[in-house]
Design a protein around this motif. Structure first.
Motif, PDB file in Angstrom:
ATOM      1  N   ILE A  56      -6.233 -30.326  -3.159  1.00 27.23           N
ATOM      2  CA  ILE A  56      -7.586 -30.676  -2.908  1.00 27.23           C
ATOM      3  C   ILE A  56      -8.432 -29.968  -3.590  1.00 27.23           C
ATOM      4  CG2 ILE A  56      -9.165 -30.981  -0.939  1.00 27.23           C
ATOM      5  CD1 ILE A  56      -6.812 -31.435   0.913  1.00 27.23           C
ATOM      6  N   ASP A  57      -8.158 -28.498  -3.745  1.00 33.54           N
ATOM      7  CA  ASP A  57      -8.999 -27.558  -4.548  1.00 33.54           C
ATOM      8  C   ASP A  57      -8.156 -26.739  -5.211  1.00 33.54           C
ATOM      9  OD1 ASP A  57     -10.817 -25.830  -5.368  1.00 33.54           O
ATOM     10  OD2 ASP A  57     -12.021 -25.517  -3.558  1.00 33.54           O
ATOM     11  N   ARG A 116      -5.632 -16.497   0.495  1.00 33.56           N
ATOM     12  CA  ARG A 116      -6.572 -17.488   1.647  1.00 33.56           C
ATOM     13  C   ARG A 116      -5.578 -18.570   2.288  1.00 33.56           C
ATOM     14  NH1 ARG A 116     -11.782 -21.352  -0.058  1.00 33.56           N
ATOM     15  NH2 ARG A 116     -12.541 -21.675   2.027  1.00 33.56           N
ATOM     16  N   THR A 117      -4.714 -19.125   1.668  1.00 29.27           N
ATOM     17  CA  THR A 117      -3.800 -19.904   2.438  1.00 29.27           C
ATOM     18  C   THR A 117      -3.157 -19.130   3.514  1.00 29.27           C
ATOM     19  OG1 THR A 117      -3.624 -21.434   0.507  1.00 29.27           O
ATOM     20  CG2 THR A 117      -1.762 -21.523   2.240  1.00 29.27           C
ATOM     21  N   ALA A 142      -8.512 -36.352   4.220  1.00 25.09           N
ATOM     22  CA  ALA A 142      -9.271 -34.975   4.279  1.00 25.09           C
ATOM     23  C   ALA A 142     -10.129 -35.347   2.531  1.00 25.09           C
ATOM     24  CB  ALA A 142      -8.562 -33.770   4.115  1.00 25.09           C
ATOM     25  N   PRO A 143     -11.159 -35.362   2.616  1.00 24.93           N
ATOM     26  CA  PRO A 143     -12.192 -35.501   1.479  1.00 24.93           C
ATOM     27  C   PRO A 143     -12.309 -34.109   0.771  1.00 24.93           C
ATOM     28  CG  PRO A 143     -13.742 -35.635   2.910  1.00 24.93           C
ATOM     29  CD  PRO A 143     -12.200 -35.360   3.890  1.00 24.93           C
ATOM     30  N   SER A 144     -12.400 -33.028   1.471  1.00 28.94           N
ATOM     31  CA  SER A 144     -12.777 -31.706   0.981  1.00 28.94           C
ATOM     32  C   SER A 144     -11.847 -30.847   1.494  1.00 28.94           C
ATOM     33  CB  SER A 144     -14.524 -31.350   1.334  1.00 28.94           C
ATOM     34  OG  SER A 144     -14.557 -31.301   2.676  1.00 28.94           O
ATOM     35  N   LEU A 145     -12.119 -29.444   0.815  1.00 21.20           N
ATOM     36  CA  LEU A 145     -11.276 -28.347   1.408  1.00 21.20           C
ATOM     37  C   LEU A 145     -11.657 -27.951   2.792  1.00 21.20           C
ATOM     38  CD1 LEU A 145      -9.033 -26.274   1.033  1.00 21.20           C
ATOM     39  CD2 LEU A 145     -10.875 -24.834  -0.068  1.00 21.20           C
ATOM     40  N   ALA A 147     -10.051 -30.367   5.162  1.00 25.49           N
ATOM     41  CA  ALA A 147      -8.807 -30.024   5.097  1.00 25.49           C
ATOM     42  C   ALA A 147      -8.419 -28.836   6.026  1.00 25.49           C
ATOM     43  CB  ALA A 147      -8.260 -30.088   3.504  1.00 25.49           C
ATOM     44  N   ILE A 148      -9.361 -27.847   5.906  1.00 27.80           N
ATOM     45  CA  ILE A 148      -8.774 -26.649   6.604  1.00 27.80           C
ATOM     46  C   ILE A 148      -8.807 -27.075   8.077  1.00 27.80           C
ATOM     47  CG2 ILE A 148      -9.698 -24.541   7.213  1.00 27.80           C
ATOM     48  CD1 ILE A 148      -9.932 -23.915   4.260  1.00 27.80           C
ATOM     49  N   ALA A 149     -10.114 -27.785   8.471  1.00 31.27           N
ATOM     50  CA  ALA A 149     -10.270 -27.881   9.800  1.00 31.27           C
ATOM     51  C   ALA A 149      -9.184 -28.903  10.582  1.00 31.27           C
ATOM     52  CB  ALA A 149     -11.665 -28.561  10.041  1.00 31.27           C
ATOM     53  N   THR A 150      -8.947 -29.910   9.887  1.00 32.59           N
ATOM     54  CA  THR A 150      -7.777 -31.008  10.318  1.00 32.59           C
ATOM     55  C   THR A 150      -6.619 -30.237  10.526  1.00 32.59           C
ATOM     56  OG1 THR A 150      -7.633 -31.772   8.260  1.00 32.59           O
ATOM     57  CG2 THR A 150      -9.061 -32.685   9.818  1.00 32.59           C
TER      58      THR A 150
END
Length: 400
Positions: free
Chosen positions: A248-249, A256-257, A306-309, A312-315
């Motif tokens: 995604i990014d 960070r992951t 997920a369209p953005s990072l 994606a993190i929130a979901t």
């Protein structure tokens, strides 16, 4: 048969000490398998060959762990001596850690891993069954919530033993053994031996309408398949979270992951504890499991779209919280559905297959779907599995 309840509830002190001992199991394998062993393999084989070395080692270790958990759980049933097996497994598994520095070939590493997994599960299998011997059914939610802290403590132990300048590579293994001993020994020393119920034939037991074990082996099968479905999704995200974030990014780094993964893991523990205590207070032990399975399915759908990072993190956080809580509470409530108290260790060994089988299934699902359809297809499949887990357990939420 309905599992006979202990005469009295266990003290909060025992539950805390037991949860600490269970966390000792995570301290034993999380730092070793995720950090210390890969580092050792990298030194011996290099980065390129190290990947294949780890694959062979992981496969052999998973087979040994599965067989040992069933075997030693069954032996603790037959001998009716849980604590003695835990002691022996603790001593052997910690002692074997010192042998890894002597292994310099792939066959040697595989051999030691197999023996170490046998010793570790000699400790873990009777320890798991011990909870069923001496913890009241009405406390299983609270116990499951406390067990949710184990993965986080295992991760923290890995961060601790790898602190720069703290210990050499060989000394780190000794340090892990010391930490495991400090976690497990208190519950073995402080508490009296629990009473393991005498074997009772299934025909002699009167059905207990308040216990799902009265539903027979169908209840056990539902719990088994529900956990397997959720574990497949959890195992895949554990292995491929970094690659999904970078798809995604590309600027999403490993540090960070790791921080996202750790925050979700650590914050889910107190939520699981609250949910478990709520289940005990309201006598609705399976409602949180059903809710978490459905929320996990929704989180996976969000991840697929997920369209953005940030999205994606929130979901992923939604999925991670729900899955971590489900797995922790499921561990406690599983003890409600085991059909025979005198074969508790063996049956928990069969449930432990839900922790190892996903590691054999998940890579093939990923290879079949991701290259052609992307991670979205994989997550939608996992969402369907989580939804199925919730539907499997929904009858329990209505009845018990």
């Amino acid at each position: 048969m309905a599992d006979p309840l202990p005469a009295a509830r266990q003290s909060q002190r025992f539950l805390l000490l037991y949860a600490l001992a269970w966390a000792g199991g995570s301290v034993a394998y999380v730092p070793f398998l995720t950090i210390l062993l890969p580092v050792r393999v990298s030194v011996l084989a290099g980065d390129a060959a190290g990947v294949s070395w780890l694959a062979y080692i992981a496969f052999a270790g998973a087979i040994a762990a599965s067989a040992a958990f069933i075997g030693f759980g069954y032996l603790s049933d037959i001998t009716r001596r849980r604590r003695e097996w835990v002691w022996l497994g603790l001593v052997l598994s910690c002692g074997l850690l010192a042998l890894f520095r002597e292994a310099e070939t792939l066959p040697a590493l595989i051999a030691i891993i197999i023996v170490w997994q046998l010793a570790l599960n000699m400790m873990l299998a009777p320890l798991a069954a011990w909870a069923g011997d001496c913890v009241h059914d009405a406390q299983m939610g609270s116990l499951g919530g406390l067990l949710a802290f184990a993965p986080g403590l295992g991760a923290l132990a890995g961060a601790f033993v790898t602190l720069p300048g703290l210990a050499s590579a060989d000394t780190r293994l000794v340090l892990v053994g010391v930490l495991v001993t400090c976690c497990v020994v208190p519950v073995l020393l402080v508490t009296p031996p629990p009473h393991v119920p005498d074997p009772v034939s299934d025909d002699a037991a009167a059905p207990d309408p308040l216990n799902p074990a009265a539903a027979g082996r169908g209840a056990m099968r539902r719990m088994w398949f529900a956990r397997l479905a959720v574990q497949i999704a959890e195992a895949a995200l554990f292995s491929y979270l970094y690659f999904w974030f970078r798809s995604i990014d590309p600027d999403m780094g490993d540090n960070r992951t790791a921080r996202v993964f750790s925050v979700v893991l650590i914050l889910s523990a107190p939520i699981a504890l609250w949910a478990g205590r709520w289940a005990d207070r309201t006598s609705r032990p399976f409602t949180p499991l059903v809710a978490c399975a459905f929320v996990s399915a929704a989180g996976l759908v969000g991840m697929a779209l997920a369209p953005s990072l940030p999205f994606a993190i929130a979901t992923y956080a939604v999925f991670g919280f729900a899955t971590s809580i489900f797995l922790a509470l499921h561990s406690g409530q599983t003890l409600r559905v085991l059909p025979r108290s005198d074969r508790r260790g063996r049956d928990l060994g069969l449930f432990n297959l839900t922790n190892t089988v996903p590691s054999l299934i998940m890579p093939w699902l990923t290879l079949a779907l991701v290259p052609q359809f992307g991670f979205a297809a994989l997550f939608l499949l996992f969402s369907a599995l989580s939804l199925a887990a919730g539907l499997l357990l929904k009858p329990f939420a209505r009845q018990f």
